[in-house]
Scaffold this motif. Structure first.
Motif, mmCIF file in Angstrom:
data_model
loop_
_atom_site.group_PDB
_atom_site.id
_atom_site.type_symbol
_atom_site.label_atom_id
_atom_site.label_comp_id
_atom_site.label_asym_id
_atom_site.label_seq_id
_atom_site.Cartn_x
_atom_site.Cartn_y
_atom_site.Cartn_z
ATOM 1 N N UNK A 55 14.925 7.618 -19.694
ATOM 2 C CA UNK A 55 15.825 8.410 -20.537
ATOM 3 C C UNK A 55 17.039 7.605 -20.972
ATOM 4 N N UNK A 56 17.293 6.467 -20.298
ATOM 5 C CA UNK A 56 18.432 5.632 -20.669
ATOM 6 C C UNK A 56 19.606 5.729 -19.710
ATOM 7 N N UNK A 57 19.396 6.378 -18.555
ATOM 8 C CA UNK A 57 20.495 6.576 -17.595
ATOM 9 C C UNK A 57 21.041 5.240 -17.087
ATOM 10 N N UNK A 58 20.127 4.401 -16.597
ATOM 11 C CA UNK A 58 20.564 3.110 -16.048
ATOM 12 C C UNK A 58 21.162 2.231 -17.129
ATOM 13 N N UNK A 59 20.564 2.247 -18.308
ATOM 14 C CA UNK A 59 21.070 1.428 -19.408
ATOM 15 C C UNK A 59 22.500 1.825 -19.745
ATOM 16 N N UNK A 60 22.767 3.133 -19.728
ATOM 17 C CA UNK A 60 24.122 3.598 -20.024
ATOM 18 C C UNK A 60 25.109 3.001 -19.014
ATOM 19 N N UNK A 61 24.751 3.051 -17.721
ATOM 20 C CA UNK A 61 25.628 2.472 -16.691
ATOM 21 C C UNK A 61 25.834 0.985 -16.931
ATOM 22 N N UNK A 62 24.747 0.288 -17.260
ATOM 23 C CA UNK A 62 24.833 -1.164 -17.447
ATOM 24 C C UNK A 62 25.639 -1.520 -18.691
ATOM 25 N N UNK A 63 25.686 -0.589 -19.651
ATOM 26 C CA UNK A 63 26.525 -0.828 -20.830
ATOM 27 C C UNK A 63 27.995 -0.630 -20.476
ATOM 28 N N UNK A 64 28.264 0.297 -19.525
ATOM 29 C CA UNK A 64 29.667 0.601 -19.202
ATOM 30 C C UNK A 64 30.361 -0.620 -18.608
ATOM 31 N N UNK A 65 29.631 -1.476 -17.847
ATOM 32 C CA UNK A 65 30.310 -2.706 -17.421
ATOM 33 C C UNK A 65 29.765 -3.942 -18.143
ATOM 34 N N UNK A 66 29.196 -3.701 -19.306
ATOM 35 C CA UNK A 66 28.800 -4.767 -20.229
ATOM 36 C C UNK A 66 27.774 -5.735 -19.629
ATOM 37 N N UNK A 67 26.949 -5.248 -18.707
ATOM 38 C CA UNK A 67 25.797 -6.074 -18.323
ATOM 39 C C UNK A 67 24.821 -6.098 -19.492
ATOM 40 N N UNK A 68 24.887 -5.064 -20.331
ATOM 41 C CA UNK A 68 24.171 -5.046 -21.604
ATOM 42 C C UNK A 68 25.199 -4.811 -22.705
ATOM 43 N N UNK A 69 25.073 -5.543 -23.798
ATOM 44 C CA UNK A 69 25.916 -5.276 -24.957
ATOM 45 C C UNK A 69 25.388 -4.048 -25.685
ATOM 46 N N UNK A 70 26.224 -3.408 -26.490
ATOM 47 C CA UNK A 70 25.748 -2.235 -27.212
ATOM 48 C C UNK A 70 25.609 -2.551 -28.686
ATOM 49 N N UNK A 71 24.807 -1.727 -29.387
ATOM 50 C CA UNK A 71 24.549 -1.990 -30.804
ATOM 51 C C UNK A 71 25.440 -1.156 -31.712
ATOM 52 N N UNK A 72 25.918 -0.037 -31.184
ATOM 53 C CA UNK A 72 26.723 0.848 -32.020
ATOM 54 C C UNK A 72 27.617 1.690 -31.119
ATOM 55 N N UNK A 73 28.734 2.173 -31.685
ATOM 56 C CA UNK A 73 29.665 2.981 -30.909
ATOM 57 C C UNK A 73 30.608 2.112 -30.098
ATOM 58 N N UNK A 74 31.331 2.754 -29.163
ATOM 59 C CA UNK A 74 32.201 1.968 -28.276
ATOM 60 C C UNK A 74 32.333 2.640 -26.929
ATOM 61 N N UNK A 75 32.717 1.833 -25.935
ATOM 62 C CA UNK A 75 32.942 2.338 -24.577
ATOM 63 C C UNK A 75 34.328 1.882 -24.148
ATOM 64 N N UNK A 76 35.111 2.796 -23.618
ATOM 65 C CA UNK A 76 36.410 2.429 -23.064
ATOM 66 C C UNK A 76 36.412 2.703 -21.571
ATOM 67 N N UNK A 77 36.958 1.758 -20.803
ATOM 68 C CA UNK A 77 37.214 2.002 -19.390
ATOM 69 C C UNK A 77 38.700 1.746 -19.175
ATOM 70 N N UNK A 78 39.382 2.724 -18.595
ATOM 71 C CA UNK A 78 40.831 2.646 -18.373
ATOM 72 C C UNK A 78 41.549 2.232 -19.659
ATOM 73 N N UNK A 79 41.095 2.792 -20.753
ATOM 74 C CA UNK A 79 41.773 2.577 -22.022
ATOM 75 C C UNK A 79 41.389 1.313 -22.774
ATOM 76 N N UNK A 80 40.630 0.424 -22.130
ATOM 77 C CA UNK A 80 40.239 -0.819 -22.803
ATOM 78 C C UNK A 80 38.832 -0.689 -23.381
ATOM 79 N N UNK A 81 38.643 -1.156 -24.596
ATOM 80 C CA UNK A 81 37.297 -1.200 -25.156
ATOM 81 C C UNK A 81 36.536 -2.311 -24.428
ATOM 82 N N UNK A 82 35.368 -1.968 -23.889
ATOM 83 C CA UNK A 82 34.637 -2.912 -23.043
ATOM 84 C C UNK A 82 33.779 -3.858 -23.886
ATOM 85 N N UNK A 83 33.990 -5.142 -23.688
ATOM 86 C CA UNK A 83 33.122 -6.139 -24.307
ATOM 87 C C UNK A 83 33.497 -6.526 -25.722
ATOM 88 N N UNK A 84 34.331 -5.736 -26.358
ATOM 89 C CA UNK A 84 34.648 -6.005 -27.767
ATOM 90 C C UNK A 84 36.129 -5.813 -28.016
#
Lengths: 268, 303
Positions: A55-84
């Motif tokens: 379903x993409x559960x693990x991939x979502x987690x791995x995107x949150x700490x940028x073990x995988x880059x994302x193709x669209x959208x953005x993720x912020x952790x503690x206010x910082x955009x992760x990876x970009x």
């Protein structure tokens, strides 16, 4: 006893978002694994993500700490955009040096523990803060011993991972993640690789962390744990969050037919 | 046999356990030892085999010089091979298609041709490049630079590098990707993850093979005799061309090769034990002989 934090904690206004996902999409080759995921996790909130495999559960987690880059959208952790970095209306991928620093915001616990087999238990917990965050060794050691005591392995500091049971290894992995002082703990199916008799000891440690107010995102198949520890539960199907809400509501009165069907299978 | 239900041990009595005998093992050992004894007897009494000549040459200066050259060449070639192996092994795993293709080409060329051919190629390089000029480094005629030692070093080292890069690639790939991910998730760089997490674990897989390669190289260097490099084998050859004591001198060389490879095996044992940290059951079964040598060595060091 069922703990019900949802009323007084999860939706308390004013708590800042620790993790924010906006329209996150990710493909592996031709397979789209995430299709526009939106998600906010507030400070001290425990979110459990359930759903069928793929379903993409693990991939979502791995995107949150940028073990995988994302193709669209953005993720912020503690206010910082992760990876970009947002420059001129575009998201430019950050250099490794900055990404490394951002990864310290998340503590990750893996399905297969991934302890370093050539380091002792204590070295496993200390190596991140000492060698990567350059903290003084003495300080880190007392903190590391403290966390190992907390997960009930204070007497195993000198052991090597191969000398421990799966449950003990996973508890060391939790201590290793805690030692980095992360803002959010990410658990990727932490009990799926364990023998049934040791699942309980790992869940007990996780429950304790949840109760002391740590921010946690837990991908799991343990519905019982979700019911007891989670403030909110999300169901993922086919790369999207199909349903999200207070644990009790989602687990007992799911509004989606697919959620109900999944729960019926899991709870048999 | 008693039925299980009437087992006499039920009352709490215990019995001595008598292990099964293995009479055929003793027979087989006796046969093998007899054959060995006959061979030894034959060798000791062989007409025309002069053990005194063996004894005479065993400790001569010229043989020692040859042995030293063999060890130097082995060490230098393995070092060059290891460096090239690490570089090309990592290149082969690179995401850059040019780098990985070049690494593949290197392995393909040098693993696909005989080592003796490569030795002659380097030794005769002057035929096509009579003069070597690299600005600021060398500027001389190739014949002067390409000594037998350098030709042998390049031949063996570059050839070894091709094998070594495959060994190192295999070792790196044997470490689960989760190890790198765990390191990255702790905020590590890729370089740190490779150096502190992946390589130490890969070494456990690589090291026994490097040990074998070194042992192989020790003996392979004897081929350098064919490009006029007087290492151990070449030296004995030169001597027996003049005195015709062929077998005796081959025995002398053989004895030193055996001693050198035995010492290397002991070194390998210690190295493997060192990198085996965190992994209880280390490796392969050793023969009775290997166990004796290593135990003897450990005892000797303890005393």
């Amino acid at each position: 006893m069922a703990l019900d934090f949802s009323a007084d904690r999860a939706f308390a206004e004013g708590r800042p978002d620790v993790v924010e996902c906006h329209g996150v999409s990710k493909s592996f080759g031709n397979v789209q694994v995430l299709r526009g995921v939106d998600l906010q996790v507030r400070e001290s909130e425990v979110l459990c993500i359930l759903g069928p495999s793929g379903a993409g559960k693990s991939t979502l987690l791995r995107c949150i700490n940028h073990l995988e880059g994302i193709d669209d959208g953005w993720i912020k952790v503690a206010g910082q955009i992760i990876g970009y970095e947002l420059r001129g209306g575009k998201l430019h991928e950050l250099p490794e040096r900055v990404i490394r620093h951002q990864r310290g915001l998340c503590g990750m616990v893996f399905q297969h523990f991934n302890l370093f087999p050539h380091f002792t238990v204590l070295e496993n917990v200390m190596v991140g803060p000492v060698e990567l965050q350059k903290e003084p060794k003495g300080q880190v050691e007392s903190r590391a011993r403290g966390f190992l005591d907390r997960v009930g392995l204070g007497d195993k500091v000198a052991a090597y991972p191969a000398q421990l049971s799966g449950g003990q290894q996973q508890r060391v992995a939790i201590a290793r993640a805690l030692a980095m002082n992360p803002r959010v703990l990410l658990f990727d199916e932490p009990t799926s690789a364990l023998d049934p008799e040791v699942v309980g000891e790992v869940l007990a440690v996780m429950l304790e962390l949840a109760q002391e107010g740590r921010t946690m995102i837990v991908v799991t198949h343990e519905v019982g744990f979700a019911r007891e520890a989670a403030d909110r539960v999300a169901f993922m199907f086919n790369g999207k969050i199909a349903e999200i809400g207070p644990a009790k509501n989602v687990l007992e009165k799911p509004s989606e037919a697919r959620t109900a069907e999944f729960l019926a299978h899991v709870l048999v | 046999m008693l039925p299980l239900t009437q087992s006499p041990a039920v009352g709490g009595t215990t019995y001595e356990i008598v292990r099964r005998k293995h009479p055929w093992r003793i027979v087989a050992a006796a046969v093998v030892l007899t054959i060995l004894g006959l061979l030894a007897f034959g060798a000791a009494n062989a007409q025309g085999l002069h053990w005194s000549v063996v004894g005479h040459y065993l400790f001569t200066r010229v043989i020692f010089t040859g042995l030293l050259r063999t060890l130097e060449l082995t060490g230098a070639a393995m070092l060059l091979g290891l460096c090239l192996g690490v570089i090309f092994g990592i290149m082969r795993l690179s995401h850059n298609p040019v780098l990985s293709s070049v690494a593949w080409l290197y392995v393909w060329a040098f693993r696909g041709t005989p080592i003796i051919l490569q030795l002659f190629l380097w030794f005769n390089l002057a035929l096509v490049f009579p003069h070597i000029h690299v600005p600021g480094i060398v500027d001389a005629s190739t014949v002067k630079i390409m000594t037998p030692f350098l030709a042998a070093l390049l031949g063996f080292g570059i050839n070894e590098g091709a094998y070594m890069s495959e060994i190192i690639r295999g070792g790196l790939m044997s470490v689960p990707p989760g190890q790198t991910e765990a390191a990255l998730s702790l905020g590590a760089s890729r370089a740190w993850a490779t150096r502190r997490v992946v390589l130490p674990q890969a070494l456990r897989v690589i090291l026994p093979t490097i040990g074998n390669e070194t042992l192989g190289m020790l003996k392979l260097t004897s081929l350098a005799a064919f490009i006029a490099f007087n290492e151990l084998f070449g030296t004995t050859e030169t001597i027996y061309y003049s005195n015709s004591q062929v077998i005796e001198l081959l025995i002398v060389a053989g004895a030193w090769y055996l001693l050198a490879s035995s010492i290397l095996s002991i070194g390998q044992y210690y190295l493997e034990r060192k990198v085996g940290r965190g992994f209880q059951r280390g490796g392969r079964n050793r023969t009775l002989f290997e166990q004796l040598v290593i135990r003897g060595w450990v005892k000797l060091r303890g005393a």
